[in-house]
Design an enzyme around this catalytic site. Structure first.
Site, PDB file in Angstrom:
ATOM      1  N   ASP A   1       7.556  47.849  63.523  1.00 42.25           N
ATOM      2  CA  ASP A   1       7.386  47.003  62.349  1.00 42.25           C
ATOM      3  C   ASP A   1       8.730  46.900  61.640  1.00 42.25           C
ATOM      4  O   ASP A   1       9.695  47.585  61.993  1.00 42.25           O
ATOM      5  CB  ASP A   1       6.349  47.603  61.399  1.00 42.25           C
ATOM      6  CG  ASP A   1       4.937  47.565  61.985  1.00 42.25           C
ATOM      7  OD1 ASP A   1       4.694  46.729  62.879  1.00 42.25           O
ATOM      8  OD2 ASP A   1       4.107  48.374  61.553  1.00 42.25           O
TER       9      ASP A   1
ATOM     10  N   ASP B   1      10.475  47.612  58.198  1.00 41.77           N
ATOM     11  CA  ASP B   1      10.403  48.261  56.888  1.00 41.77           C
ATOM     12  C   ASP B   1      11.568  47.765  56.035  1.00 41.77           C
ATOM     13  O   ASP B   1      12.717  47.808  56.461  1.00 41.77           O
ATOM     14  CB  ASP B   1      10.486  49.781  57.035  1.00 41.77           C
ATOM     15  CG  ASP B   1       9.296  50.352  57.787  1.00 41.77           C
ATOM     16  OD1 ASP B   1       8.168  49.903  57.515  1.00 41.77           O
ATOM     17  OD2 ASP B   1       9.492  51.222  58.648  1.00 41.77           O
TER      18      ASP B   1
END
Length: 208
Positions: free
Chosen positions: A137, A139
């Site tokens: 992902d 961040d």
């Protein structure tokens, strides 16, 4: 040198890790290969810096303290934005989390907000080691010294959710970090991460 949570540090390979349990073999090997650590959200104790070591596996994380003298290089996440190192990295490691940074930069700069990549993306850009994978992902750390209007937060969430990858945004206030997603819901109290631990607060920008 002002050290803040999320900052990336290149350290001496001979650095002594203190105030921690026995150091696992993977952490020792990791520092020999890639001598970079991330500043943890924890109190500075006796002048020593709280750091976290990343391993190759997602569950390999180790916390310790180091002396300031061990630091050879200090890179705040927002410096990675100034350098735009991901443009070169995309050629070497064309992962979605890296490819999305141009669009994220465009969105956040339109709000005149200081920001930087965290997690595996920030670590790869600072250390030049491949840590970002297809499943990573993105961040993001957004720095907000002043109160961020709720409508602006909601608009940011809407635009970021249009990207082809999950983006998790931590909003760093002078008192600690909150989730941009949670803040946009306008529900109080909200969970704020501080150096003294997590706590529920009415206003993230006001001292409780």
């Amino acid at each position: 040198m002002v050290i803040k949570t999320h900052d990336l540090l290149r350290i001496k390979k001979t650095t002594e890790l203190t105030m921690c349990p026995p150091v696992p073999d993977w952490a020792v090997q990791s520092l020999k290969t890639v001598p970079f650590v991330v500043v943890r959200r924890a109190p500075i104790i006796e002048g020593k810096i709280p750091i976290g070591i990343r391993g190759k596996q997602r569950n390999q994380r180790f916390g310790a303290y180091i002396a300031p003298e061990a630091v050879l290089e200090h890179t705040p996440p927002n410096q990675l934005v100034y350098e735009s190192g991901w443009k070169r990295k995309i050629q070497e490691n064309p992962m979605p989390a890296l490819a999305a940074l141009d669009k994220v930069n465009e969105i956040l700069l339109s709000y005149k907000l200081l920001w930087g990549p965290g997690g595996s993306v920030g670590f790869e850009l600072a250390s030049n080691s491949k840590t970002v994978s297809l499943s990573s992902d993105l961040d993001i750390i957004v720095y907000s010294e002043e109160v961020l209007p709720i409508e602006k937060a909601r608009n940011m969430i809407t635009r970021l959710h249009q990207l082809s990858i999950a983006v998790d945004v931590q909003l760093e206030t002078p008192n600690g970090a909150i989730s941009l997603m949670e803040y946009a819901k306008s529900e109080v109290p909200i969970l704020q991460k501080t150096t003294d631990g997590a706590m529920l607060v009415e206003s993230p920008w006001n001292k409780e």
